[in-house]
Design a protein around this motif. Structure first.
Motif, short mmCIF file in Angstrom:
data_model
loop_
_atom_site.label_atom_id
_atom_site.label_comp_id
_atom_site.label_asym_id
_atom_site.label_seq_id
_atom_site.Cartn_x
_atom_site.Cartn_y
_atom_site.Cartn_z
N SER A 29 39.33 -18.74 -9.42
CA SER A 29 38.19 -17.97 -9.94
C SER A 29 37.54 -18.60 -11.16
CB SER A 29 38.59 -16.53 -10.28
OG SER A 29 37.48 -15.82 -10.81
N THR A 89 34.47 -17.77 -12.24
CA THR A 89 33.84 -16.69 -12.99
C THR A 89 34.87 -15.99 -13.86
OG1 THR A 89 32.20 -16.33 -11.24
CG2 THR A 89 32.54 -14.53 -12.80
N GLY A 90 36.04 -15.73 -13.29
CA GLY A 90 37.09 -15.09 -14.07
C GLY A 90 37.50 -15.92 -15.28
N ILE A 110 34.81 -15.74 -17.93
CA ILE A 110 34.85 -14.45 -18.64
C ILE A 110 35.97 -14.45 -19.67
CG2 ILE A 110 35.35 -11.98 -18.36
CD1 ILE A 110 33.92 -12.16 -15.63
N GLN A 122 26.25 -14.10 -19.82
CA GLN A 122 26.38 -13.88 -18.39
C GLN A 122 25.51 -14.84 -17.58
OE1 GLN A 122 26.23 -9.75 -17.01
NE2 GLN A 122 24.94 -10.39 -15.31
N ASN A 140 26.94 -18.39 -17.70
CA ASN A 140 28.13 -18.54 -16.88
C ASN A 140 27.81 -18.66 -15.39
OD1 ASN A 140 29.80 -18.46 -19.09
ND2 ASN A 140 30.37 -16.31 -18.85
N LEU A 190 31.36 -7.83 -14.69
CA LEU A 190 31.39 -9.22 -15.17
C LEU A 190 31.84 -9.36 -16.62
CD1 LEU A 190 28.23 -10.77 -13.46
CD2 LEU A 190 30.63 -11.15 -12.91
N VAL A 225 39.72 -9.12 -14.51
CA VAL A 225 39.96 -10.52 -14.17
C VAL A 225 41.45 -10.83 -14.16
CG1 VAL A 225 39.68 -12.91 -14.96
CG2 VAL A 225 37.73 -11.34 -15.02
N PRO A 269 35.30 -9.96 -10.17
CA PRO A 269 35.63 -11.14 -10.98
C PRO A 269 37.13 -11.36 -11.07
CG PRO A 269 34.86 -9.33 -12.37
CD PRO A 269 34.58 -8.94 -10.95
N SER A 314 38.05 -14.92 -6.94
CA SER A 314 37.73 -16.30 -6.60
C SER A 314 37.00 -16.40 -5.28
CB SER A 314 38.98 -17.20 -6.56
OG SER A 314 38.68 -18.47 -6.02
#
Length: 269
Positions: free
Chosen positions: A23, A25-26, A29, A43, A46, A108, A114, A161, A164
């Motif tokens: 992931s 994005t995770g 974050i 945001q 990212n 998010l 996450v 988030p 993945s």
């Protein structure tokens, strides 16, 4: 100078994690939280810098894309199936993403979600690696249409988030009998329309903020884009080699350890 270093660090995080089943994005974050930045303000950054990592796939697999383009011109069945499979797998995420984008945005900035998703996803990888049927599908164009639809639907899980996108796609493919390397490469190719769509939507929605300079600047986004591209080029080939030799279990244990550590940290701040 501090912001530049942070932008470079976030670009590295994106480039390393975009195509691994951990992931991206995770991780972005969590990294934003660790740096003490406002998640809402970062945001757009990212999401958009993920295009740098996507460009790395275009560069690394340019021969594949050129062969497919030439095959399309000749109406070659293999090339037609290749494009069909990518587009069909993209449709579920496109429809659901447009339908619930506000709910997705609300998640998010949630680092706790996450951390939990990282652990759950790691356990899922171990289970799928042990229970997946024998792989007999080699080649993106050879994946049957029904299995493509299933993989596309499972990709939608990545809207949470920490799940993945690559992990959901790869696990779905493995569970449906796709060979490891083909599952990874299908995830790479599917990322192109998926992330192009997500980035375009984010840019359109936040165009006034970007132009006014209220959020992260276009220059910062550009630097993050370049860093993520360079790092992704280096990581993808290594990843394919690891997957071919060892499978996905090493990434599962990483997810479990990282997710647990992040959860404990978040509970103490």
């Amino acid at each position: 100078m501090g912001d530049i270093i942070s932008i470079i660090l976030l670009g590295i995080v994106e480039g390393v994690t975009e195509f691994l089943p951990v992931s991206s994005t995770g991780h972005l974050i969590l990294a934003t939280k660790l740096l003490g930045y406002d998640a809402a303000r970062w945001q757009v950054f990212n999401i958009v810098i993920q295009l740098g990592a996507i460009l790395a796939i275009v560069v690394l697999y340019w021969r594949t894309f050129l062969a497919v383009a030439m095959g399309l011109a000749r109406r070659d069945p293999v090339s037609l199936r290749f494009v069909r499979n990518i587009l069909v797998a993209f449709i579920p995420a496109a429809i659901l993403g447009l339908a619930i984008h506000k709910q997705i945005e609300a998640l998010l900035g949630n680092a706790v979600v996450v951390s939990i998703a990282l652990v759950v996803g790691g356990i899922a990888i171990i289970l799928v690696e042990r229970l997946a049927p024998k792989s007999d599908i080699v080649g993106v164009a050879d994946i049957p249409l029904g299995k493509v639809v299933g993989i596309g639907c499972l990709q939608c899980l990545a809207m949470v988030p920490g799940v993945s996108r690559s992990g959901a796609t790869i696990l779905g493919a493995l569970a449906l009998g796709v060979e490891r390397r083909t599952a990874a490469e299908f995830s790479f190719f599917l990322a192109i329309p998926t992330m192009l769509g997500a980035t375009t939507l984010e840019l359109v929605k936040n165009r006034h903020e970007l132009l006014s300079g209220q959020g992260v600047s276009l220059g910062a986004i550009g630097l993050g884009f370049i860093v993520s591209f360079i790092v992704a080029v280096l990581v993808v080939k290594w990843f394919v080699g690891v997957v071919t030799r060892y499978g996905f279990v090493p990434f599962a244990w990483y997810r479990i350890i990282a997710g647990t550590a992040a959860f404990v940290w978040l509970m103490t701040i």
